[in-house]
Design an enzyme around this catalytic site. Structure first.
Site, short mmCIF file in Angstrom:
data_model
loop_
_atom_site.label_atom_id
_atom_site.label_comp_id
_atom_site.label_asym_id
_atom_site.label_seq_id
_atom_site.Cartn_x
_atom_site.Cartn_y
_atom_site.Cartn_z
N ASP A 66 0.78 5.87 68.12
CA ASP A 66 -0.53 6.04 68.75
C ASP A 66 -0.54 5.39 70.26
O ASP A 66 0.01 4.41 70.68
CB ASP A 66 -1.79 5.64 67.96
CG ASP A 66 -1.86 4.12 67.58
OD1 ASP A 66 -0.63 3.85 67.33
OD2 ASP A 66 -2.84 3.72 67.39
N GLU A 102 -2.42 3.02 64.99
CA GLU A 102 -2.39 1.37 64.41
C GLU A 102 -3.55 0.74 65.44
O GLU A 102 -4.20 -0.35 64.89
CB GLU A 102 -0.83 0.78 65.15
CG GLU A 102 -0.88 -0.65 64.79
CD GLU A 102 -1.44 -1.62 65.81
OE1 GLU A 102 -2.08 -2.62 65.33
OE2 GLU A 102 -1.68 -1.30 67.00
MN MN Z 1 0.62 -2.65 69.42
#
Ligand code: MN
Length: 394
Positions: free
Chosen positions: A79, A137
């Site tokens: 991401d 994340e």
């Molecule tokens: Mn990172």
């Protein structure tokens, strides 16, 4: 092993191309639709079993080795961040306000390269490889939890992950046994007093004065009630109350973050904050509300696997390239994999002033030295093969 590494090295231009494509087309956490599609398509072409939609936009590749052995998972996060790319290079983000400013594009490209190289040598593998492409994340609750809940670690014996890291120079790699990255929790405290005329304080309960006491009292948690040898941070990051110079504010809100490396200390600090807030507010007759949000747990490496990193790292990058990193106060949801399986998280140096790769992570001009991807690939392959070929695993 040597032939596999040679295959890996030949794939470097493709890894760069993958990384630059992803860099130009970043997607925010929990919205990685195209990124997941891109990964799945590439993995399929490698004749690797693919599972999509794993715990959200997660993609899982399973490569079965030609010989029996354990199963090792390698993880990349996919991401990007809500940041405007300020680089002027040809591969800068094409999407307004979205940018791969943490290097997850390079993690993805690296793992694709590792998957492709290993798929070409599958017959020689003593076991299986699982490639975990993990979404989200950057935003709690993160993608690791949902991928694990969706079976990402089923049948997996050990798990490894890397983070390219610009504070460390390209060519180096670092890790450490035990705690490495912090748990990152968040609090919101609302102090509810009684508003009124600025000239008539005796008829009010001043939420600004009470919240000010709170800010000071919270400082004593780290300075006076925590063992000085335990690393932790409590930072109040915002303070909002009142709207006029001559009105006593009824409500004041403070928010902050708590960073720790130890689960017990982590929950002790939460209780301590609640204690201080309730008693300080009681002292002044105010009401309060606390919203305490647990973030990711600390990243805690397994000692034997950190040991493996020092051994393998020295083999693939050279003895002088490897060092034990200090504790890092940033958080990472790789922690969840390590709560479930043995493994290790590693930093791979990606900083290089000559290539403008000297900005901190999450900076609008963030970039990496792409050579770091090859180092990361060598390290991941080295760790996986070493585990697979290790006859007396701890
Ligand atoms: Mn990172």
């Amino acid at each position: 092993m040597n032939e596999l590494i040679q295959t890996m090295d030949r794939l470097f231009p493709q890894m760069v191309a993958w990384r630059r494509h992803l860099h130009q087309h970043p997607e925010l956490s929990f919205h990685e639709v195209e990124t997941a599609g891109f990964i799945a398509k590439e993995i399929q072409q490698m004749d690797i079993e693919v599972r999509t939609g794993v715990g959200g936009y997660g993609v899982l590749g399973l490569l079965k080795g030609g010989r029996p052995g354990p199963t090792v998972a390698l993880r990349a996060d996919i991401d990007a961040l809500p940041i405007q790319d300020e680089k002027t290079c040809e591969y800068a983000s094409k999407r307004n306000g979205v940018m791969h400013a943490c290097g997850h594009d390079a993690h993805t490209a690296t793992l694709l390269g590792v998957a492709k190289a290993c798929s070409a040598h599958r017959e020689e593998l003593n076991g299986n490889l699982v490639f975990l492409f993990q979404p989200a994340e950057e935003v709690s609750p993160g993608g690791a939890v949902s991928m694990i809940a969706d079976g990402a670690l089923d049948g997996v014996d050990a798990v490894y992950g890397v983070h390219l890291w610009t504070p460390f120079p390209v060519g180096t790699a670092a890790s450490r046994p035990g705690p490495m990255m912090a748990a990152a929790d968040e609090f919101v405290i609302d102090v509810k007093g009684k508003g009124g005329h600025g000239g008539l304080p005796h008829e009010t309960i001043d939420s600004i004065v009470i919240a000010s006491h709170l800010v000071v009292n919270l400082q004593t948690i780290v300075s006076r009630t925590t063992d000085p040898t335990d690393a932790c941070v409590i930072s109040v990051g915002s303070f909002h109350g009142g709207s006029s110079f001559n009105v006593i504010a009824e409500k004041t809100r403070i928010t902050g973050t708590v960073r720790t490396f130890d689960q017990k200390l982590r929950s002790d600090i939460k209780s301590r904050i609640e204690h201080i807030v309730s008693h300080t507010c009681a002292m002044f007759g105010a009401q309060y509300e606390i919203d305490y949000k647990w973030g990711y747990p600390p990243v805690v490496n397994h000692a034997a696997e950190a040991e493996r990193f020092f051994k393998v790292g020295a083999q693939v990058l050279g003895k002088d390239a490897i060092f034990e990193c200090p504790l890092i106060m940033a958080g990472e949801d790789f922690s969840y994999y390590l709560q479930n399986r043995t493994g290790c998280f590693m930093f791979v140096g990606a900083g290089n002033q000559e290539k403008n790769a000297n900005f901190s992570h999450h900076h609008p001009k963030f970039d990496i030295d792409e050579d770091a991807m090859l180092n990361a690939a060598h390290l991941l392959i080295g760790m996986a093969l070493d585990y697979m070929n290790d006859t007396d695993k701890c």
